[in-house]
Enzyme design. Structure first.
Site, PDB file in Angstrom:
ATOM      1  N   ARG A 196     -12.771  76.158 -33.599  1.00 57.85           N
ATOM      2  CA  ARG A 196     -12.015  75.651 -32.314  1.00 57.85           C
ATOM      3  C   ARG A 196     -12.391  74.247 -32.442  1.00 57.85           C
ATOM      4  NH1 ARG A 196     -15.244  78.057 -27.108  1.00 57.85           N
ATOM      5  NH2 ARG A 196     -16.999  76.568 -27.204  1.00 57.85           N
ATOM      6  N   ASP A 202     -22.047  75.573 -17.501  1.00 60.10           N
ATOM      7  CA  ASP A 202     -21.643  75.272 -18.911  1.00 60.10           C
ATOM      8  C   ASP A 202     -20.450  75.598 -19.334  1.00 60.10           C
ATOM      9  OD1 ASP A 202     -23.132  78.021 -17.993  1.00 60.10           O
ATOM     10  OD2 ASP A 202     -22.456  78.613 -20.070  1.00 60.10           O
TER      11      ASP A 202
END
Ligand code: AMP
Ligand code: MG
Length: 502
Positions: A185, A264
């Site tokens: 990604r 996160d």
């Protein structure tokens, strides 16, 4: 922690030009690492358009060497793959050490527009941050992230992008044995609130990290002073808050449920990240939860703005000592910025809702939105379908809306809405066309995503490829795609569940 291997030595030439500013400049926030061996790699999907925009050669990426780079098992010459460290609040509880437990930052590339992006792998094998996890990922969830992130991009929502998914040939234990996979990604960075939560406990690196993030994402702020009333760290907090307020408004306008809004998974760039348990609403329901582990509904659709503000408060806490050396003054300063969240969110949401209803922002009263939402919730009306049906209503086609909400219930609201349209002097046909330009016809519907991923896991990629083509053209009506615009059969969402970290 696993033993730290020798620094990986690059041998591959399939990808060149990777830089490592994060690894080089942010010492202590990453560990050099290499992906696991891959028994039998097979490229399942490659985003050639994205590759080209990054200056990557599709043919090289498709070669054995390129596919090995896309799994992390081969290292490009000169690159320094690393697992990044971060902490995070997960479902409200603080975890001081998370980090890339199954991911690697391969390096950074120019994005073709003067910016820098991360090339990152997910599912590439265990790292020092694996905490007992196996470090792997499986085909279904990696293709799911590919599909949904590319759909989000096509919808114009800031997001990480998907470059490729490679099946590894490794059997991975999940609910039974599943085929392993690695997702490659691309993100404008992988800096998260959790990166700051990790750094704040490690002294000097905090300021370097903040300066690095500012230079990378908010370069307009670099010239502001480091201290004093108008210091760059307070401005940085405000810029992140603004980017995230805008992002979550986009989710709320699109019916997107992220599902695991831990700190996160909250980026500094303002991009959507981590498509684990996400889902799109079919029937509108503010309480909608799809994640199998979100028992309390903390990350329910309607809670997302409030949870984001909570995450931003955790971010603000990490910046306090940079914002002002006097703790009370620092708290006062960040609290004032945090207090602007609701108004900023509301501005983005109302402007977006106005566009969805064919109105200009100035001519939309909040009560008109609330009344529509109440009707949609009461009747479980399909979120995406309702806005397309309202445009059809303006064209004199009543049937689509009649299928969603009984006319006797929505009648008074339609009169108010038509009055608002009339007041701004926009013709019905014009308003309907404007609505269709912002209200997607095709979103990744849960039942279709589920079916496509099941087929792909069993070895048939055709339904996935077709669905990907549809959801990356969300506004292009095509007769042969008619079924993709339909909501799931009623009741499907009641039992549909998504899984995190799978
Ligand atoms: P996520 O839910 O994907 O945001 O992951 C949260 C944390 O769990 C991150 O630190 C991940 O690296 C870690 N994690 C998730 N799945 C695995 C796995 N299979 N092996 C090791 N770490 C994992
Ligand atoms: Mg994550």
């Amino acid at each position: 922690m696993a033993a730290i291997p020798d620094v990986p030595v690059g041998t591959s030439t399939a990808v060149s030009g990777l830089e490592s500013t994060f690894v080089d400049e942010m010492g202590g926030l990453s560990v050099l690492w290499q992906g696991a061996e891959v028994p039998d790699p097979k490229l399942l999907v490659l985003n050639e358009e994205l590759a080209a925009s990054l200056g990557l050669d599709a043919a090289s990426l498709r070669s054995d060497d390129g596919v090995a780079v896309l799994t992390g098992s081969a290292v490009p010459v000169g690159s320094k793959p690393a697992a990044m460290a971060y902490a995070g609040h997960q479902f409200g509880g603080y975890a001081p050490l998370l980090g890339d437990g199954r991911a690697l930052l391969l390096g950074e590339l120019g994005d073709g527009a003067g910016g820098r992006v991360d090339l990152h792998l997910k599912g590439s094998g265990p790292t020092p941050f694996s905490r007992g996890g196996d470090g792997f990922a499986v085909v279904g969830p990696m293709l799911r992230e590919y599909l949904v992130s590319e759909a989000m991009h096509a919808l114009g929502i800031p997001t990480t992008r998907a470059l490729a998914v490679v099946a590894t040939g490794r059997p991975v234990h999940r609910n039974g044995i599943e085929p392993g996979a690695v997702l490659a990604r691309v993100a404008s960075s992988h800096l998260r609130v959790g990166t700051f939560e990790f750094a704040v406990r490690r002294g000097e690196i905090l300021q370097s990290l903040a300066d690095y993030a500012i230079a990378r994402h908010y370069p307009g702020l670099t010239d502001l002073p480091a201290t004093g009333k108008d210091n760059r760290y307070l401005a940085f907090f405000e810029a992140v808050l603004e980017a995230q307020a805008s992002l979550v408004a986009r989710w709320m306008l699109t019916g997107f449920v992220h599902g695991v809004m831990n700190t996160d998974n909250t980026t500094i760039s303002g991009e959507t990240i981590d498509y684990g348990p996400c889902a799109f609403l079919d029937a509108f329901d503010p309480a909608a939860v799809f994640s199998s582990i979100d028992h309390s509904g903390r990350y329910a659709f309607g809670n997302q703005p409030a949870v984001l503000k909570w995450n931003l408060a955790r971010f603000a806490e990490t910046l306090l000592r940079l914002v002002d050396s006097t703790p009370d003054d620092a708290i006062t300063a960040v609290t004032a910025v945090l207090g602007s969240f609701e108004a900023r969110y509301e501005n983005h949401y109302t402007a977006g809702m106005a566009a969805k209803l064919g109105l200009s922002g100035a001519s939309l009263e909040r009560s008109l939105i609330d009344a529509l939402l109440a009707l949609m919730a009461e009747h479980g009306a399909d979120w995406a379908g309702s806005f397309r049906a309202l445009a059809d209503e303006l064209r004199g086609k009543a049937a689509p809306l009649d299928e969603l909400v009984p006319r006797e219930h929505i009648g008074p609201w339609l009169i108010r809405w038509r009055n608002a349209l009339q007041q701004q002097g926009r013709g019905s046909a014009e308003a309907a066309d404007a609505m269709d330009r912002v209200n997607p016809l095709y979103i990744p519907r849960n039942h279709q995503v589920d079916a496509a991923l099941r087929a792909a896991t069993a070895g048939d990629l055709t339904p996935f490829e077709e669905l990907l083509e549809v959801v990356t053209h969300p506004f292009d009506r095509r007769d042969e795609w008619a079924e993709y615009a339909l909501p799931a059969p009623r009741g499907f969402s009641d039992t549909f569940r998504t899984f995190c970290g799978t």
